[in-house]
Design an enzyme around this catalytic site. Structure first.
Site, PDB file in Angstrom:
ATOM      1  N   ASN A   9       0.874  -1.177   0.000  1.00 60.47           N
ATOM      2  CA  ASN A   9       0.000   0.000   0.000  1.00 60.47           C
ATOM      3  C   ASN A   9       0.911   1.227   0.000  1.00 60.47           C
ATOM      4  OD1 ASN A   9      -1.817   2.039   0.474  1.00 60.47           O
ATOM      5  ND2 ASN A   9      -2.352   1.399   2.554  1.00 60.47           N
ATOM      6  N   HIS A  97      -9.507   0.924   5.075  1.00 64.86           N
ATOM      7  CA  HIS A  97      -8.229   1.177   5.756  1.00 64.86           C
ATOM      8  C   HIS A  97      -8.465   2.149   6.915  1.00 64.86           C
ATOM      9  CE1 HIS A  97      -4.154   2.518   6.505  1.00 64.86           C
ATOM     10  NE2 HIS A  97      -3.746   1.420   5.888  1.00 64.86           N
ATOM     11  N   GLU A  99      -6.858   4.612   7.933  1.00 66.26           N
ATOM     12  CA  GLU A  99      -6.664   6.034   7.596  1.00 66.26           C
ATOM     13  C   GLU A  99      -7.909   6.597   6.906  1.00 66.26           C
ATOM     14  OE1 GLU A  99      -2.957   5.503   5.534  1.00 66.26           O
ATOM     15  OE2 GLU A  99      -1.988   5.038   7.439  1.00 66.26           O
TER      16      GLU A  99
END
Ligand code: PEP
Length: 255
Positions: A9, A97, A99
């Site tokens: 990622n 995710h 974030e």
């Protein structure tokens, strides 16, 4: 035999030239992988067509994206749909995710919609879950992660679930240099597998690929990947340097 995956990622890093160079460096050092082992690279959206061209004819390395929108199409300025990703030869999409959950306020309901968009459009999903530090400190991480999974993917049929990989990423370990111990990772992965097995057939739990993410690096990857329920890793920081990323891929190759 379930799949093992090491997925990169890149987040919001690397220019186009830097991305192309990194992919070339990875190709140069890539070990031979057995059939059930895969590498996934999830660059920023802007890189996708370039990376897709570089991956043409490369069997072991698959293309991913870091996100997709939760609606099929429409007036969502700046967004990218699952159908667009599919048309650009993307195979996997990372959804949920931490974030995105934290900075973009994505909740479980929105994440479930994204999962649907991905699957409707023939993408495979890397579904992220994981607890913040205060939940870990309170000892309630199993229930927390279970809720994310129930609300994010348990509306799927068992056939749809085959297209999903789960990535357990304790938030306190992401980008912090603080990795979960192999015992902590194994405990959570075994829990996730049992939750999937209880909801679906036992086989669905057995077949589910569950990745660990959170400060995974060459020095700890082999120990993590040796855990019976850890099927590889989702790699952030260490995926930006070919030598480090390849060290982690090597750990999977020999796991
Ligand atoms: C991630 O953000 O998915 C991740 C695992 O990051 P890092 O490896 O940098 O902790």
């Amino acid at each position: 035999m379930r799949k093992q995956i090491v997925a990169a990622n890149w987040k919001m890093n690397l220019t186009l030239d830097e991305g192309a160079e990194l992919v070339n460096e990875i190709f140069k050092g890539l070990p031979v992988l057995s059939e059930e082992k895969q590498v996934v690279i999830a660059p920023p959206y802007l890189h996708i067509t370039q990376t897709a061209a570089q991956l043409t004819g490369i069997i072991d390395v698959h293309l991913g994206a870091q996100n997709c929108h939760h609606e099929a199409s429409g007036a969502y300025t700046g967004e990218v749909s699952a159908a667009m990703l599919k048309s650009a030869e993307v195979e996997y999409v990372i959804i949920g995710h931490s974030e995105r959950r934290e900075y973009f306020k994505e909740d479980n309901a929105m994440i479930a919609k994204k999962v649907n968009q991905a699957l409707i459009n023939g993408l495979k999903v890397i579904f992220c879950c994981g607890e913040p530090l205060e939940i870990r400190d309170a000892g309630t991480q199993n229930a927390y992660v279970e809720k994310q999974i129930r609300e994010g993917i348990f509306h799927l049929s068992e056939i749809q679930l085959n297209e999903v990989v789960i990535a357990y990423e304790p938030i306190w370990a992401i980008g912090t240099g603080r990795t979960a111990t192999s015992a902590q990772a194994q405990d959570m992965h075994a829990h996730i597998r049992s939750v999937v097995a209880a909801k679906y057939e036992h086989e669905a739990g057995d077949n589910m690929t569950i990745l660990y993410g959170g400060s995974c690096k060459p020095s700890n990857a082999a120990e993590l990947f040796a855990c019976p329920d850890v099927d590889g890793g989702l790699i952030g920081g260490a995926s930006l340097k070919a030598t480090e990323f390849l060290g982690i891929v090597e750990a999977m190759a020999f796991a």
